[in-house]
Write a protein that holds these residues in place. Sequence first.
Motif, PDB file in Angstrom:
ATOM      1  N   VAL A  42       0.860  -1.185   0.000  1.00 45.09           N
ATOM      2  CA  VAL A  42       0.000   0.000   0.000  1.00 45.09           C
ATOM      3  C   VAL A  42       0.898   1.237   0.000  1.00 45.09           C
ATOM      4  O   VAL A  42       1.702   1.428   0.920  1.00 45.09           O
ATOM      5  CB  VAL A  42      -0.934   0.015   1.228  1.00 45.09           C
ATOM      6  CG1 VAL A  42      -1.746   1.307   1.258  1.00 45.09           C
ATOM      7  CG2 VAL A  42      -1.856  -1.197   1.207  1.00 45.09           C
ATOM      8  N   VAL A  94      -6.902  -0.346   3.922  1.00 44.16           N
ATOM      9  CA  VAL A  94      -6.094  -1.551   4.132  1.00 44.16           C
ATOM     10  C   VAL A  94      -6.988  -2.776   4.282  1.00 44.16           C
ATOM     11  O   VAL A  94      -6.684  -3.858   3.751  1.00 44.16           O
ATOM     12  CB  VAL A  94      -5.177  -1.387   5.360  1.00 44.16           C
ATOM     13  CG1 VAL A  94      -4.540  -2.722   5.747  1.00 44.16           C
ATOM     14  CG2 VAL A  94      -4.099  -0.348   5.085  1.00 44.16           C
ATOM     15  N   ARG A  98      -6.876  -6.142   2.012  1.00 48.95           N
ATOM     16  CA  ARG A  98      -6.777  -7.479   2.579  1.00 48.95           C
ATOM     17  C   ARG A  98      -7.937  -8.361   2.101  1.00 48.95           C
ATOM     18  O   ARG A  98      -7.750  -9.554   1.823  1.00 48.95           O
ATOM     19  CB  ARG A  98      -6.757  -7.414   4.101  1.00 48.95           C
ATOM     20  CG  ARG A  98      -5.500  -6.739   4.668  1.00 48.95           C
ATOM     21  CD  ARG A  98      -5.591  -6.571   6.177  1.00 48.95           C
ATOM     22  NE  ARG A  98      -5.623  -7.859   6.846  1.00 48.95           N
ATOM     23  CZ  ARG A  98      -6.292  -8.106   7.952  1.00 48.95           C
ATOM     24  NH1 ARG A  98      -7.035  -7.172   8.524  1.00 48.95           N
ATOM     25  NH2 ARG A  98      -6.258  -9.308   8.496  1.00 48.95           N
ATOM     26  N   VAL A 108       3.516  -1.241   3.876  1.00 49.93           N
ATOM     27  CA  VAL A 108       3.156   0.156   3.635  1.00 49.93           C
ATOM     28  C   VAL A 108       4.409   0.948   3.305  1.00 49.93           C
ATOM     29  O   VAL A 108       5.416   0.860   4.022  1.00 49.93           O
ATOM     30  CB  VAL A 108       2.459   0.778   4.857  1.00 49.93           C
ATOM     31  CG1 VAL A 108       2.260   2.284   4.664  1.00 49.93           C
ATOM     32  CG2 VAL A 108       1.116   0.097   5.119  1.00 49.93           C
ATOM     33  N   SER A 118       0.215   7.034   8.194  1.00 48.02           N
ATOM     34  CA  SER A 118       0.382   5.581   8.317  1.00 48.02           C
ATOM     35  C   SER A 118       0.960   5.192   9.677  1.00 48.02           C
ATOM     36  O   SER A 118       0.625   4.135  10.224  1.00 48.02           O
ATOM     37  CB  SER A 118       1.258   5.039   7.180  1.00 48.02           C
ATOM     38  OG  SER A 118       2.478   5.744   7.096  1.00 48.02           O
ATOM     39  N   GLY A 127      -3.091  -0.974  13.112  1.00 47.33           N
ATOM     40  CA  GLY A 127      -2.189  -1.374  12.040  1.00 47.33           C
ATOM     41  C   GLY A 127      -1.039  -2.257  12.468  1.00 47.33           C
ATOM     42  O   GLY A 127      -0.434  -2.933  11.631  1.00 47.33           O
ATOM     43  N   VAL A 131       0.099  -4.666   9.451  1.00 41.13           N
ATOM     44  CA  VAL A 131       1.229  -4.170   8.654  1.00 41.13           C
ATOM     45  C   VAL A 131       2.466  -4.983   8.988  1.00 41.13           C
ATOM     46  O   VAL A 131       2.793  -5.182  10.162  1.00 41.13           O
ATOM     47  CB  VAL A 131       1.481  -2.672   8.927  1.00 41.13           C
ATOM     48  CG1 VAL A 131       2.740  -2.202   8.188  1.00 41.13           C
ATOM     49  CG2 VAL A 131       0.275  -1.837   8.504  1.00 41.13           C
TER      50      VAL A 131
END
Length: 233
Positions: A42, A94, A98, A108, A118, A127, A131
Motif C-alpha cells: 500500500v 487496508v 486485505r 506500507v 500511516s 495497524g 502491517v
Amino acid sequence: MLTARQKVPALLTLCLTLLVPTSARAAADAPAERQLQRRPVVLVHGYNADPGVWGALRADLRAAGYADSELFSWGYDTHRSVNEELSGRLAAYVEEVRRQTGADRVDVVAHSFGSLVSRWYVKFGGGAATVDHWVSLAGPNHGTSTAWACALWDQACRDMTPNSYVQKNLAAGDETPGTVKYATFWSDCDEVINPDGSVPLTGAANTGVGCLKHNDLLGDATTTSGVRAFLAS
C-alpha cells in the motif's frame, strides 16, 4: 501369468503406488508456493500530492516480479487531520486490500506527510496487527519547521509542525511499536524536512540517501532499490 482374479488387486496396488508420490509432491510444493507469495504493498503519498507520484517505485517493484494486483496506491485529501480522519480512512482502505487479496498483512510505503498518517494507523489504529513492513521516505516523523508556513489555515500542516499533538503522541513511548519492521530513508539536502534528522526513528532501519531533494527520493534508483530490498527482508 496372473489370473483374472489376481489382476484386479495388482492393478489397484499399481494405481496407489503412482498416486502416492504425486500427492507427496503436491504437499511438498504447497509451502514453497505460499512462500513465493508477496504481501500486497500500500503506497501512501504525501502532502499536496496524489497516487501518480508512485510511478517510478511501482515500475521498480513490477520489474522485481510484483503484479499490478499486488500494488495499491491510496489517494486521499491531504489537508485533513491525521488522527481524527485520515488514519481511519487508511485503516478502511487496508481492510479492503486485505479482503481483495486474501492477505493477512500488507506492507506500507509512505512519502512525506503520508508517514504520519500511516504511523498513526500502525500505532493507534490497529495497524500493528495488519502491517508487516513500514517504510517512510522523507517523512516529517519528528516535525518540520517548514510546516509553519501553512499551519495557520491547514490542519495537516499543523500536524506536521514540531511538538504538535500528532507529533507528541507518535513520539511518546515506543516510536516503532509491535512486530512491524520499520525503515526510513532520508536526505541531508531535503528542502522540506527541517531539520533533516526529523526522519529517522528509534528502532527503525534508517538509511541516508545522500543529497537529494524532497521529491527526488520518489524516483531515485538507489532509494527504490533499498525499499525493494527491505520489503523482501
